[in-house]
Design a protein around this motif. Structure first.
Motif, PDB file in Angstrom:
ATOM      1  N   PRO A  12      17.290  24.116  87.604  1.00 33.91           N
ATOM      2  CA  PRO A  12      17.419  23.376  86.347  1.00 33.91           C
ATOM      3  C   PRO A  12      18.550  22.350  86.416  1.00 33.91           C
ATOM      4  N   ARG A  13      18.357  21.271  85.704  1.00 37.85           N
ATOM      5  CA  ARG A  13      19.410  20.255  85.671  1.00 37.85           C
ATOM      6  C   ARG A  13      20.378  20.568  84.543  1.00 37.85           C
ATOM      7  N   ARG A  14      21.540  19.988  84.609  1.00 41.12           N
ATOM      8  CA  ARG A  14      22.528  20.161  83.549  1.00 41.12           C
ATOM      9  C   ARG A  14      22.212  19.180  82.427  1.00 41.12           C
ATOM     10  N   LEU A  15      22.247  19.679  81.206  1.00 34.13           N
ATOM     11  CA  LEU A  15      21.996  18.820  80.053  1.00 34.13           C
ATOM     12  C   LEU A  15      23.262  18.066  79.690  1.00 34.13           C
ATOM     13  N   THR A  16      23.077  16.841  79.198  1.00 32.00           N
ATOM     14  CA  THR A  16      24.213  16.063  78.714  1.00 32.00           C
ATOM     15  C   THR A  16      24.625  16.577  77.334  1.00 32.00           C
ATOM     16  N   LYS A  17      25.792  16.190  76.893  1.00 28.09           N
ATOM     17  CA  LYS A  17      26.245  16.585  75.555  1.00 28.09           C
ATOM     18  C   LYS A  17      25.292  16.071  74.481  1.00 28.09           C
ATOM     19  N   THR A  18      24.779  14.879  74.675  1.00 30.26           N
ATOM     20  CA  THR A  18      23.855  14.312  73.692  1.00 30.26           C
ATOM     21  C   THR A  18      22.534  15.060  73.691  1.00 30.26           C
ATOM     22  N   GLU A  19      22.041  15.464  74.860  1.00 31.96           N
ATOM     23  CA  GLU A  19      20.808  16.249  74.902  1.00 31.96           C
ATOM     24  C   GLU A  19      20.997  17.592  74.198  1.00 31.96           C
ATOM     25  N   ILE A  20      22.123  18.216  74.410  1.00 32.01           N
ATOM     26  CA  ILE A  20      22.419  19.480  73.717  1.00 32.01           C
ATOM     27  C   ILE A  20      22.472  19.252  72.213  1.00 32.01           C
ATOM     28  N   ALA A  21      23.081  18.141  71.796  1.00 31.40           N
ATOM     29  CA  ALA A  21      23.165  17.813  70.369  1.00 31.40           C
ATOM     30  C   ALA A  21      21.774  17.560  69.783  1.00 31.40           C
ATOM     31  N   ILE A  22      20.897  16.912  70.551  1.00 32.81           N
ATOM     32  CA  ILE A  22      19.523  16.686  70.084  1.00 32.81           C
ATOM     33  C   ILE A  22      18.825  18.019  69.876  1.00 32.81           C
ATOM     34  N   LEU A  23      18.934  18.920  70.842  1.00 39.56           N
ATOM     35  CA  LEU A  23      18.300  20.234  70.727  1.00 39.56           C
ATOM     36  C   LEU A  23      18.865  21.012  69.539  1.00 39.56           C
ATOM     37  N   ALA A  24      20.163  20.917  69.305  1.00 40.70           N
ATOM     38  CA  ALA A  24      20.780  21.594  68.155  1.00 40.70           C
ATOM     39  C   ALA A  24      20.259  20.995  66.849  1.00 40.70           C
ATOM     40  N   TYR A  25      20.168  19.679  66.788  1.00 40.51           N
ATOM     41  CA  TYR A  25      19.654  19.005  65.589  1.00 40.51           C
ATOM     42  C   TYR A  25      18.224  19.447  65.308  1.00 40.51           C
ATOM     43  N   VAL A  26      17.400  19.454  66.355  1.00 41.90           N
ATOM     44  CA  VAL A  26      16.002  19.867  66.190  1.00 41.90           C
ATOM     45  C   VAL A  26      15.934  21.326  65.741  1.00 41.90           C
ATOM     46  N   GLY A  27      16.763  22.171  66.312  1.00 44.38           N
ATOM     47  CA  GLY A  27      16.783  23.576  65.913  1.00 44.38           C
ATOM     48  C   GLY A  27      17.110  23.756  64.442  1.00 44.38           C
ATOM     49  N   GLU A  28      17.995  22.914  63.919  1.00 44.67           N
ATOM     50  CA  GLU A  28      18.384  22.984  62.508  1.00 44.67           C
ATOM     51  C   GLU A  28      17.329  22.388  61.582  1.00 44.67           C
ATOM     52  N   HIS A  29      16.528  21.466  62.089  1.00 43.13           N
ATOM     53  CA  HIS A  29      15.537  20.761  61.272  1.00 43.13           C
ATOM     54  C   HIS A  29      14.119  20.997  61.774  1.00 43.13           C
TER      55      HIS A  29
END
Length: 86
Positions: A12-29
């Protein structure tokens, strides 16, 4: 910086901070109609950056995008959800 193609077996590749933030945003919405511009505004990023990273997250199987359509055939904001492990 352009992405380089990963070879099978590289792990697996390492996710960027922005990718992690996108996944967190999607998880919340999750399941809500949401535009890439709304995600970009919420995270303080450019829409083109969000578009590129959403495409990468989809390609990696981490994010599922479900297009939505109005009764008149017009496209609405897509629904985003986190991919679930099988």
């Amino acid at each position: 910086m352009p992405r380089t193609a990963r070879k099978a077996g590289d792990g697996p590749r390492r996710l960027t901070k922005t990718e992690i933030a996108i996944l967190a945003y999607v998880g919340e919405h999750e399941g809500e109609g949401c535009s890439k511009s709304a995600i970009a505004e919420s995270l303080g990023r450019n829409v083109k950056t969000i578009d590129r990273l959403v495409s990468a997250l989809r390609a990696d199987g981490l994010l599922v995008v479900e297009p939505r359509w109005a009764e008149n055939g017009g496209q609405l904001a897509s629904c985003y959800r986190l991919a679930r492990a099988k």
